[in-house]
Scaffold this active site. Structure first.
Site, PDB file in Angstrom:
ATOM      1  N   TYR A  67      -3.182  19.219 -37.550  1.00 25.19           N
ATOM      2  CA  TYR A  67      -2.830  19.199 -36.118  1.00 25.19           C
ATOM      3  C   TYR A  67      -1.749  18.171 -35.804  1.00 25.19           C
ATOM      4  O   TYR A  67      -0.912  18.393 -34.948  1.00 25.19           O
ATOM      5  CB  TYR A  67      -4.085  19.021 -35.242  1.00 25.19           C
ATOM      6  CG  TYR A  67      -4.738  20.378 -35.031  1.00 25.19           C
ATOM      7  CD1 TYR A  67      -4.263  21.242 -34.047  1.00 25.19           C
ATOM      8  CD2 TYR A  67      -5.748  20.828 -35.862  1.00 25.19           C
ATOM      9  CE1 TYR A  67      -4.809  22.511 -33.890  1.00 25.19           C
ATOM     10  CE2 TYR A  67      -6.297  22.091 -35.711  1.00 25.19           C
ATOM     11  CZ  TYR A  67      -5.825  22.922 -34.723  1.00 25.19           C
ATOM     12  OH  TYR A  67      -6.343  24.186 -34.573  1.00 25.19           O
ATOM     13  N   GLN A 101      -1.725  32.543 -24.885  1.00 25.06           N
ATOM     14  CA  GLN A 101      -2.617  32.173 -25.992  1.00 25.06           C
ATOM     15  C   GLN A 101      -2.021  30.986 -26.731  1.00 25.06           C
ATOM     16  O   GLN A 101      -2.629  30.467 -27.654  1.00 25.06           O
ATOM     17  CB  GLN A 101      -2.760  33.345 -26.966  1.00 25.06           C
ATOM     18  CG  GLN A 101      -3.386  34.571 -26.340  1.00 25.06           C
ATOM     19  CD  GLN A 101      -3.260  35.769 -27.272  1.00 25.06           C
ATOM     20  OE1 GLN A 101      -4.092  36.000 -28.126  1.00 25.06           O
ATOM     21  NE2 GLN A 101      -2.211  36.542 -27.096  1.00 25.06           N
ATOM     22  N   ASP A 104       1.214  25.373 -27.266  1.00 25.86           N
ATOM     23  CA  ASP A 104       2.360  24.483 -27.483  1.00 25.86           C
ATOM     24  C   ASP A 104       2.988  23.906 -26.216  1.00 25.86           C
ATOM     25  O   ASP A 104       3.855  23.026 -26.298  1.00 25.86           O
ATOM     26  CB  ASP A 104       3.433  25.206 -28.320  1.00 25.86           C
ATOM     27  CG  ASP A 104       3.902  26.523 -27.700  1.00 25.86           C
ATOM     28  OD1 ASP A 104       3.843  26.672 -26.461  1.00 25.86           O
ATOM     29  OD2 ASP A 104       4.344  27.411 -28.465  1.00 25.86           O
ATOM     30  N   HIS A 119      -6.200  29.304 -24.851  1.00 28.68           N
ATOM     31  CA  HIS A 119      -6.697  28.672 -26.079  1.00 28.68           C
ATOM     32  C   HIS A 119      -6.487  27.152 -26.076  1.00 28.68           C
ATOM     33  O   HIS A 119      -6.401  26.540 -27.134  1.00 28.68           O
ATOM     34  CB  HIS A 119      -6.027  29.315 -27.297  1.00 28.68           C
ATOM     35  CG  HIS A 119      -6.443  30.738 -27.512  1.00 28.68           C
ATOM     36  ND1 HIS A 119      -5.736  31.635 -28.273  1.00 28.68           N
ATOM     37  CD2 HIS A 119      -7.510  31.430 -27.039  1.00 28.68           C
ATOM     38  CE1 HIS A 119      -6.355  32.819 -28.262  1.00 28.68           C
ATOM     39  NE2 HIS A 119      -7.425  32.717 -27.516  1.00 28.68           N
ATOM     40  N   CYS A 127     -13.680  15.163 -27.032  1.00 26.97           N
ATOM     41  CA  CYS A 127     -14.771  14.619 -27.832  1.00 26.97           C
ATOM     42  C   CYS A 127     -15.520  15.794 -28.457  1.00 26.97           C
ATOM     43  O   CYS A 127     -15.784  16.787 -27.781  1.00 26.97           O
ATOM     44  CB  CYS A 127     -15.702  13.801 -26.948  1.00 26.97           C
ATOM     45  SG  CYS A 127     -17.086  13.106 -27.854  1.00 26.97           S
ATOM     46  N   CYS A 146     -14.135   8.777 -30.208  1.00 32.79           N
ATOM     47  CA  CYS A 146     -14.295   8.742 -28.757  1.00 32.79           C
ATOM     48  C   CYS A 146     -14.700   7.325 -28.321  1.00 32.79           C
ATOM     49  O   CYS A 146     -15.662   6.761 -28.861  1.00 32.79           O
ATOM     50  CB  CYS A 146     -15.365   9.746 -28.345  1.00 32.79           C
ATOM     51  SG  CYS A 146     -15.797   9.647 -26.610  1.00 32.79           S
ATOM     52  N   SER A 188      -0.189  39.788 -31.389  1.00 36.35           N
ATOM     53  CA  SER A 188      -0.593  40.839 -32.326  1.00 36.35           C
ATOM     54  C   SER A 188      -1.681  41.732 -31.727  1.00 36.35           C
ATOM     55  O   SER A 188      -2.042  42.733 -32.327  1.00 36.35           O
ATOM     56  CB  SER A 188      -1.110  40.203 -33.610  1.00 36.35           C
ATOM     57  OG  SER A 188      -2.182  39.319 -33.302  1.00 36.35           O
ATOM     58  N   PRO A 213       8.618  42.903 -31.906  1.00 36.64           N
ATOM     59  CA  PRO A 213       9.437  43.604 -32.915  1.00 36.64           C
ATOM     60  C   PRO A 213       8.596  44.452 -33.871  1.00 36.64           C
ATOM     61  O   PRO A 213       9.107  45.384 -34.487  1.00 36.64           O
ATOM     62  CB  PRO A 213      10.151  42.477 -33.663  1.00 36.64           C
ATOM     63  CG  PRO A 213       9.458  41.222 -33.284  1.00 36.64           C
ATOM     64  CD  PRO A 213       8.706  41.454 -32.015  1.00 36.64           C
TER      65      PRO A 213
HETATM   66  P1  NAD Z   1      -0.251  36.210 -34.016  1.00 35.00           P
HETATM   67  O1  NAD Z   1       0.258  35.197 -35.003  1.00 35.00           O
HETATM   68  O2  NAD Z   1      -1.507  36.936 -34.320  1.00 35.00           O
HETATM   69  O3  NAD Z   1       0.855  37.319 -33.753  1.00 35.00           O
HETATM   70  C1  NAD Z   1       2.175  37.002 -33.437  1.00 35.00           C
HETATM   71  C2  NAD Z   1       2.871  38.257 -32.980  1.00 35.00           C
HETATM   72  O4  NAD Z   1       4.179  37.886 -32.554  1.00 35.00           O
HETATM   73  C3  NAD Z   1       3.027  39.335 -34.060  1.00 35.00           C
HETATM   74  O5  NAD Z   1       2.591  40.578 -33.568  1.00 35.00           O
HETATM   75  C4  NAD Z   1       4.546  39.354 -34.324  1.00 35.00           C
HETATM   76  O6  NAD Z   1       5.021  40.669 -34.619  1.00 35.00           O
HETATM   77  C5  NAD Z   1       5.084  38.887 -32.990  1.00 35.00           C
HETATM   78  N1  NAD Z   1       6.409  38.247 -33.053  1.00 35.00           N
HETATM   79  C6  NAD Z   1       6.961  37.529 -34.062  1.00 35.00           C
HETATM   80  N2  NAD Z   1       8.177  37.092 -33.703  1.00 35.00           N
HETATM   81  C7  NAD Z   1       8.387  37.539 -32.439  1.00 35.00           C
HETATM   82  C8  NAD Z   1       9.452  37.402 -31.499  1.00 35.00           C
HETATM   83  N3  NAD Z   1      10.550  36.709 -31.807  1.00 35.00           N
HETATM   84  N4  NAD Z   1       9.338  37.980 -30.289  1.00 35.00           N
HETATM   85  C9  NAD Z   1       8.213  38.684 -29.957  1.00 35.00           C
HETATM   86  N5  NAD Z   1       7.172  38.853 -30.793  1.00 35.00           N
HETATM   87  C10 NAD Z   1       7.266  38.274 -32.024  1.00 35.00           C
HETATM   88  O7  NAD Z   1      -0.346  35.413 -32.654  1.00 35.00           O
HETATM   89  P2  NAD Z   1      -1.256  35.641 -31.394  1.00 35.00           P
HETATM   90  O8  NAD Z   1      -1.361  37.094 -31.075  1.00 35.00           O
HETATM   91  O9  NAD Z   1      -0.726  34.704 -30.377  1.00 35.00           O
HETATM   92  O10 NAD Z   1      -2.740  35.152 -31.794  1.00 35.00           O
HETATM   93  C11 NAD Z   1      -3.093  34.208 -32.785  1.00 35.00           C
HETATM   94  C12 NAD Z   1      -3.577  32.840 -32.310  1.00 35.00           C
HETATM   95  O11 NAD Z   1      -2.632  31.911 -32.784  1.00 35.00           O
HETATM   96  C13 NAD Z   1      -3.666  32.562 -30.876  1.00 35.00           C
HETATM   97  O12 NAD Z   1      -4.988  32.235 -30.636  1.00 35.00           O
HETATM   98  C14 NAD Z   1      -2.811  31.304 -30.622  1.00 35.00           C
HETATM   99  O13 NAD Z   1      -3.556  30.360 -29.887  1.00 35.00           O
HETATM  100  C15 NAD Z   1      -2.546  30.761 -31.968  1.00 35.00           C
HETATM  101  N6  NAD Z   1      -1.206  30.180 -32.245  1.00 35.00           N
HETATM  102  C16 NAD Z   1      -0.437  29.588 -31.280  1.00 35.00           C
HETATM  103  C17 NAD Z   1       0.826  29.101 -31.594  1.00 35.00           C
HETATM  104  C18 NAD Z   1       1.656  28.456 -30.500  1.00 35.00           C
HETATM  105  O14 NAD Z   1       1.107  27.843 -29.588  1.00 35.00           O
HETATM  106  N7  NAD Z   1       2.994  28.585 -30.547  1.00 35.00           N
HETATM  107  C19 NAD Z   1       1.329  29.205 -32.878  1.00 35.00           C
HETATM  108  C20 NAD Z   1       0.510  29.800 -33.862  1.00 35.00           C
HETATM  109  C21 NAD Z   1      -0.741  30.284 -33.524  1.00 35.00           C
END
Ligand code: NAD
Length: 243
Positions: A67, A101, A104, A119, A127, A146, A188, A213
């Protein structure tokens, strides 16, 4: 990019757009999605196995290292044109609810307001024992503790198998249940309950639009599916609305 026929008319007549974003929206900012290969030090770990309460119980120092690495990566990242286009879109429609979701904070840094974080947030500490309120914890140690109860602190994100924060879940259910357009971007559509929001919207008559995409389980169910990166598709879509 050619926008599907009728898409702009649907957006122009929308009174309430509900937007759900996933990690794909931040991919063009250099923040890796979960399903993409991780880089360097972390490529041998499966992120889905690090983001669990069990992994934290087993090896909290490892989870904190991961993290801290993600915090540093995101702190260096900047919002991309897709994040900014959503700020513009909100200004063009009577109501827009943004559910993410992502953990960041890039939507907020781009200027989006009232973002519903499904999320949690990478930069918040919690904590792991009680409901203590944490500020200014000492982060120089492997596993921060904590100050109130001495329990281990953990990142304030929702891990696999944990519940969604009640206020975000309520807001998302309400928005999906009352919007006339549902926009699913960069997700996804595999992680529940976020993946069920499009169906709630569709059942009450909203038009579902997907931007991704790659194909997902939602692609075939959507009224419009745009197979493009969000940093390209969203600015173009918002520019077309302005014409
Ligand atoms: P995922 O990783 O399951 O899916 C990502 C999706 O984004 C895929 O379907 C992919 O085809 C698509 N993608 C890739 N590049 C893209 C672009 N340039 N434009 C549009 N789409 C694009 O992610 P998810 O569905 O968000 O779920 C997974 C979990 O991952 C979530 O719970 C989330 O909290 C967490 N997560 C968050 C971050 C972040 O905060 N940036 C990063 C990684 C994972």
């Amino acid at each position: 990019m050619t926008l599907p026929d009728g898409l702009i008319d649907v957006l122009r007549s929308a009174r309430h757009i509900c937007v759900l974003t996933g990690s794909g929206v931040s991919a063009e900012s250099g923040v890796p999605t979960f399903r993409e290969a991780q880089t360097g030090l972390w490529e041998k770990f499966d992120p889905q196995q690090l983001a669990t309460p069990e992994a934290f119980q087993h090896d909290p120092a490892l989870i904190w290292r991961w993290y801290r690495w993600r915090r540093e990566l995101v702190a260096r990242a900047e919002p991309n044109p897709g994040h900014y286009a959503l700020v513009d879109l909100a200004a063009r429609v009577p109501q827009l609810t943004l559910i993410t979701q992502n953990v960041d904070g890039l939507h907020q840094r781009a200027g989006s307001r009232d973002v519903r974080e499904f999320h949690g947030n990478l930069f918040v500490d919690r904590c792991s024992v009680g409901d203590c309120v944490i500020t200014g914890a000492d982060m120089r140690v492997d596993v921060p503790l904590c100050r109130e109860c001495g329990g281990r602190l953990r990142p304030g994100v929702v891990w696999f198998g944990e519940s969604i924060p009640a206020d975000a879940l309520r807001a998302a259910d309400n928005a999906a249940g009352s919007c006339d357009v549902f926009l699913s971007i960069g997700t996804s559509s595999l992680v529940w309950p976020a993946a069920g929001l499009a169906e709630i919207a569709q059942r009450q008559g909203a038009s579902v639009i997907e931007i991704n995409p790659d194909a997902t389980p939602l692609t075939g169910q959507s009224r419009f599916a745009i197979s493009e990166k969000s940093g390209v598709a969203l600015p173009e879509l918002v520019d077309s609305l302005a014409l």
